[in-house]
Design a protein around this motif. Structure first.
Motif, PDB file in Angstrom:
ATOM      1  N   PHE A  44      -5.032  -7.493   8.781  1.00 42.77           N
ATOM      2  CA  PHE A  44      -5.166  -7.354   7.339  1.00 42.77           C
ATOM      3  C   PHE A  44      -6.063  -6.163   7.046  1.00 42.77           C
ATOM      4  O   PHE A  44      -7.272  -6.245   7.185  1.00 42.77           O
ATOM      5  CB  PHE A  44      -5.736  -8.637   6.739  1.00 42.77           C
ATOM      6  CG  PHE A  44      -5.683  -8.670   5.251  1.00 42.77           C
ATOM      7  CD1 PHE A  44      -4.463  -8.761   4.598  1.00 42.77           C
ATOM      8  CD2 PHE A  44      -6.828  -8.610   4.511  1.00 42.77           C
ATOM      9  CE1 PHE A  44      -4.414  -8.787   3.222  1.00 42.77           C
ATOM     10  CE2 PHE A  44      -6.779  -8.639   3.122  1.00 42.77           C
ATOM     11  CZ  PHE A  44      -5.571  -8.729   2.486  1.00 42.77           C
ATOM     12  N   ILE A  81      -7.813  -4.375   4.701  1.00 45.60           N
ATOM     13  CA  ILE A  81      -8.355  -4.365   3.346  1.00 45.60           C
ATOM     14  C   ILE A  81      -9.084  -3.038   3.135  1.00 45.60           C
ATOM     15  O   ILE A  81      -9.610  -2.746   2.071  1.00 45.60           O
ATOM     16  CB  ILE A  81      -9.280  -5.594   3.149  1.00 45.60           C
ATOM     17  CG1 ILE A  81      -9.344  -6.004   1.690  1.00 45.60           C
ATOM     18  CG2 ILE A  81     -10.637  -5.372   3.724  1.00 45.60           C
ATOM     19  CD1 ILE A  81      -9.958  -7.385   1.498  1.00 45.60           C
ATOM     20  N   SER A 105     -14.456  -8.042  16.859  1.00 45.26           N
ATOM     21  CA  SER A 105     -15.009  -8.275  15.526  1.00 45.26           C
ATOM     22  C   SER A 105     -13.895  -8.160  14.488  1.00 45.26           C
ATOM     23  O   SER A 105     -12.995  -7.338  14.605  1.00 45.26           O
ATOM     24  CB  SER A 105     -16.134  -7.302  15.229  1.00 45.26           C
ATOM     25  OG  SER A 105     -15.742  -5.986  15.502  1.00 45.26           O
ATOM     26  N   VAL A 145     -11.129  -7.647   8.841  1.00 43.23           N
ATOM     27  CA  VAL A 145     -11.332  -7.769   7.394  1.00 43.23           C
ATOM     28  C   VAL A 145     -12.770  -7.387   7.029  1.00 43.23           C
ATOM     29  O   VAL A 145     -13.016  -6.575   6.128  1.00 43.23           O
ATOM     30  CB  VAL A 145     -11.006  -9.194   6.906  1.00 43.23           C
ATOM     31  CG1 VAL A 145     -11.498  -9.410   5.487  1.00 43.23           C
ATOM     32  CG2 VAL A 145      -9.520  -9.454   6.979  1.00 43.23           C
ATOM     33  N   ILE A 146     -13.715  -7.952   7.772  1.00 44.31           N
ATOM     34  CA  ILE A 146     -15.130  -7.683   7.479  1.00 44.31           C
ATOM     35  C   ILE A 146     -15.453  -6.213   7.716  1.00 44.31           C
ATOM     36  O   ILE A 146     -16.016  -5.527   6.862  1.00 44.31           O
ATOM     37  CB  ILE A 146     -16.017  -8.585   8.341  1.00 44.31           C
ATOM     38  CG1 ILE A 146     -15.850 -10.040   7.890  1.00 44.31           C
ATOM     39  CG2 ILE A 146     -17.473  -8.175   8.227  1.00 44.31           C
ATOM     40  CD1 ILE A 146     -16.250 -11.044   8.911  1.00 44.31           C
ATOM     41  N   ASN A 147     -15.018  -5.709   8.877  1.00 39.00           N
ATOM     42  CA  ASN A 147     -15.325  -4.308   9.177  1.00 39.00           C
ATOM     43  C   ASN A 147     -14.691  -3.351   8.188  1.00 39.00           C
ATOM     44  O   ASN A 147     -15.294  -2.356   7.806  1.00 39.00           O
ATOM     45  CB  ASN A 147     -14.873  -3.968  10.601  1.00 39.00           C
ATOM     46  CG  ASN A 147     -15.909  -4.382  11.618  1.00 39.00           C
ATOM     47  OD1 ASN A 147     -17.098  -4.417  11.316  1.00 39.00           O
ATOM     48  ND2 ASN A 147     -15.462  -4.730  12.811  1.00 39.00           N
ATOM     49  N   ILE A 159     -13.965  -3.942   5.042  1.00 42.95           N
ATOM     50  CA  ILE A 159     -14.693  -3.992   3.761  1.00 42.95           C
ATOM     51  C   ILE A 159     -15.944  -3.115   3.851  1.00 42.95           C
ATOM     52  O   ILE A 159     -16.234  -2.303   2.961  1.00 42.95           O
ATOM     53  CB  ILE A 159     -15.098  -5.440   3.406  1.00 42.95           C
ATOM     54  CG1 ILE A 159     -13.873  -6.273   3.030  1.00 42.95           C
ATOM     55  CG2 ILE A 159     -16.097  -5.460   2.243  1.00 42.95           C
ATOM     56  CD1 ILE A 159     -14.175  -7.741   2.806  1.00 42.95           C
ATOM     57  N   MET A 160     -16.660  -3.245   4.971  1.00 45.74           N
ATOM     58  CA  MET A 160     -17.879  -2.452   5.151  1.00 45.74           C
ATOM     59  C   MET A 160     -17.545  -0.955   5.193  1.00 45.74           C
ATOM     60  O   MET A 160     -18.254  -0.135   4.611  1.00 45.74           O
ATOM     61  CB  MET A 160     -18.586  -2.855   6.454  1.00 45.74           C
ATOM     62  CG  MET A 160     -18.983  -4.309   6.540  1.00 45.74           C
ATOM     63  SD  MET A 160     -20.027  -4.814   5.186  1.00 45.74           S
ATOM     64  CE  MET A 160     -19.263  -6.331   4.679  1.00 45.74           C
ATOM     65  N   MET A 161     -16.454  -0.627   5.883  1.00 45.92           N
ATOM     66  CA  MET A 161     -16.065   0.788   6.009  1.00 45.92           C
ATOM     67  C   MET A 161     -15.676   1.385   4.649  1.00 45.92           C
ATOM     68  O   MET A 161     -15.799   2.587   4.437  1.00 45.92           O
ATOM     69  CB  MET A 161     -14.897   0.937   6.984  1.00 45.92           C
ATOM     70  CG  MET A 161     -15.229   0.576   8.416  1.00 45.92           C
ATOM     71  SD  MET A 161     -16.086   1.865   9.315  1.00 45.92           S
ATOM     72  CE  MET A 161     -14.736   2.953   9.744  1.00 45.92           C
TER      73      MET A 161
END
Lengths: 370, 294
Positions: free
Chosen positions: A88, A90, A146, A149-151, A153-155
């Motif tokens: 995903f 994002i 890792s 999705v989280i990475n 968003i941070m990027m």
């Protein structure tokens, strides 16, 4: 022979469902949007008329709609491609931003080149930079497990602040909140230059590039070994690994290609419309809209083109509704509802619940025990 | 030395103030993810909370009713996420994204429809400061303690963690997996709503378009950085609040301000990738529970 026709029938049924379900969901969303418009004392028919007139009513309006459709096709493809590999993405938003800022640099740094060479260089630089930005996320997933999705968003945020730093410090137009402009040789051809009916619209060759990229994405996914591997990983990574496919390798590859599509979208916005990069106070929204486009387009390149067109019409037509006294934000509500309906496969659940009830009634009537 | 003390006396309260809305949302995310539902929609829920708080304060003249309205509205959006991702087993990340889009457009639409102008609402009655902070800050710190206690010291907390780690095992032992998840996701919506209200009727007295400005995502980052533990999460919120507070003195620092802003995100990436202590999510987070499935 009989086998073949029945197989064909099943495939046709599957395809009809794949097209019919999103269409019904879209129709339902328009009805809900209409009810909201009516609830605030406006005529929904007039509002929708204004929307379609504003986006498709004349050649120049149609041209402007295509200007919004172009980046949506590419960010939609970006999200769809990663999704086919089970990822995903994002982070198309961040990849878009990085693609845009890199292409501004390439558009400014290389001078004295003819347009026919300069433009491809600029677009490739943008796409490649976006690809790296997406590839990092894929690499982190492949190497450390890792979550993408989280990475991503941070990027997105890191991309925004990095781009702002470059715009304000390294490539700043003195005393302005934007970067300097790209060279004329890096600007995309606009149809209005030679086709008079498009006069007054900024529609540019980027729409053709986007369509070609969609065809390329289809070919890559469905007609190459690499595409087969990507889809196999998306379908079931464990089975793919057992079958001898290098899963981490494909994860990085899919995120890289996905980032390239989003980066190219940014590069095309720069070379076709903006000609520079702005100091951003928030996200551009193209990457997030790409999620919606991919979802409604069922992650299929052709579907992505069609849904990008739908979202382009909504976005371009919204301001025209405003003239009818309807807040243009109603368009956003319609978009949100479309996504919700498609996300939960609302129509499918509805139809299957109904047929299940009917079938169970039948089987009860026949005396069968379920 | 005096300059340093002056800066300190500005930065410490500013850090706590910026951390307040994050703490509510991050605690909300904590309950939701610990029970096995990813809540990417927190940003949208905060927006809805911020708007509802102003709307109800405007209608009733009381910020307390505004706070209540924000909790109810946030809870309803939590219910929507819960319903779609538990009952329909939809992809939680996609539903959360849809909630974010829906919340942004719904609030801007209602803003124009109710106040007749775009951009921002009129001023409404808001909470006054008690001492250096408003009521939300004190509430946030209390809730951190309460959440920790509930999550790690009560039977309900044990059940909710079990549901997020191994729903099958929890189900076998008679824990109602679906009900626990519903409760936690609704609670996460309520907390997200309070977080939004702390922006609109706490720090300010109106609702502005885009006022949440991605704080829901920072809260998610804080949740991960704090390793899904209320106290760790609160610490992460304070740290991220510190990064925001540094903006006030950023022209006195030798580092570009953009790098200070990007710091929380970079650190979060390092944390999830295991460079600064591995952050491991609850095992069943993001996966719908199917009864009878192996």
């Amino acid at each position: 022979m009989e086998n073949r026709t029945s197989e064909f029938k099943i495939r046709m049924q599957k395809n009809t469902k794949a097209i019919a379900y999103p269409l019904i969901a879209i129709l339902l969303s328009f009805i809900v949007g209409g009810i909201i418009v009516a609830a605030f004392g406006n005529d929904p028919i007039n509002a929708y008329k204004a929307m379609f007139k504003g986006s498709l009513g004349s050649w120049s309006n149609f041209g402007e709609t295509l200007v919004s459709v172009t980046p949506l096709i590419l960010t939609g493809l970006a999200v769809a491609f990663a999704f086919r590999c089970g990822l995903f993405n994002i982070g198309a938003e961040g990849q878009f931003i990085i693609g845009a800022i890199s292409s501004v640099w390439a558009g400014w740094a290389f001078t004295g080149l003819p347009a026919i060479i300069h433009i491809p260089i600029v677009l490739l630089v943008g796409a490649f930079a976006g690809g790296i930005w997406g590839g990092i996320v894929g690499w982190l997933k492949a190497k450390f497990g890792s979550h993408e999705v989280i990475n991503s968003i941070m990027m997105n945020y890191i991309a925004m602040y990095l781009s702002n730093f470059i715009v304000m410090n390294l490539m700043n137009e003195p005393d302005k909140a934007f970067s300097f402009a790209i060279a004329d040789t890096a600007k995309l051809y606009r149809f209005a230059e030679s086709i008079t009916i498009f006069k007054g619209s900024r529609v540019h060759i980027g729409i053709v590039i986007a369509l070609i990229v969609a065809v390329f994405a289809y070919y890559l996914l469905n007609k190459t070994v690499r595409g087969y591997e990507v889809r196999a990983v998306g379908f079931n990574p464990h089975a793919a690994e057992y079958g001898g496919i290098n899963v981490p390798h494909n994860v990085v590859f899919a995120m890289f290609v996905s980032g390239m599509f989003a980066g190219l979208a940014g590069a095309i916005m720069v070379t076709g419309v903006q000609f520079r990069a702005n100091n951003l106070f928030g996200f551009t929204g193209y990457g997030f809209d790409g999620i919606a486009v991919a979802l409604v387009g069922n992650n299929h390149p052709i579907g992505v083109i069609l849904s990008a067109f739908l979202f382009g019409v909504l976005q371009k037509g919204g301001p025209m509704m405003q003239l009818q006294g309807v807040p243009k934000e109603v368009v956003g509500i319609i978009q949100g509802i479309i996504i919700l309906f498609v996300a939960v496969n609302f129509v499918k659940v509805l139809i299957e619940n109904y047929t299940e009830k009917k079938n169970s009634k039948k089987s009860i009537a026949k005396g069968e025990v379920k | 030395m005096e300059g340093f003390l002056l800066i300190l006396s500005i930065i410490v309260p500013a850090t706590i103030r910026s951390a307040t809305p994050l703490m509510f949302a991050a605690l909300g995310g904590n309950f939701s993810e610990r029970s096995g539902v990813v809540n990417i929609g927190l940003d949208g829920i905060m927006t809805v909370g911020a708007f509802s708080a102003v709307f109800f304060s405007y209608k009733t003249g009381s910020p307390w009713m505004g706070l209540l309205g924000a909790m109810v509205a946030g809870g309803l959006f939590g219910l929507l996420l819960a319903f779609l991702s538990i009952r329909f087993k939809a992809n939680q990340v996609i539903v959360g994204t849809a909630i974010n889009i829906l919340a942004a457009s719904l609030t801007t639409f209602l803003l124009v429809a109710i106040w007749g102008k775009p951009g921002q609402t009129n001023s409404v009655s808001a909470f006054q400061n008690w001492g250096p902070f408003n009521i939300f800050t004190y509430l946030a710190f209390v809730l951190v303690g309460v959440s920790y206690y509930v999550m790690f010291k009560t039977p309900f907390g044990l059940r909710l963690r079990a549901v997020g780690e191994h729903p099958k095992a929890a189900d076998t032992l008679g824990v109602n997996v679906q009900l626990t998840r519903y409760l936690c996701v609704i609670l996460s919506g309520v907390l997200g709503g309070i977080g939004g209200a702390s922006l609109s009727i706490g720090s300010m007295n109106l609702f502005k378009e885009g006022m949440v400005a991605g704080r829901g995502f920072i809260a998610l980052a804080a949740l991960i950085f704090g390793k899904w533990n209320p106290i760790g999460t609160a610490g992460a919120c304070l740290f991220f609040g510190f990064a925001v507070a540094l903006e006030i003195v950023s022209n006195k620092l030798p580092i570009p301000r953009e790098f200070i802003f990007a710091m929380p995100y970079i650190l979060t990436m390092l944390a999830v990738s295991g460079f600064i202590g591995k952050a491991v999510a609850p095992a069943a987070s993001g996966i719908p529970y199917e009864k009878g499935e192996r």
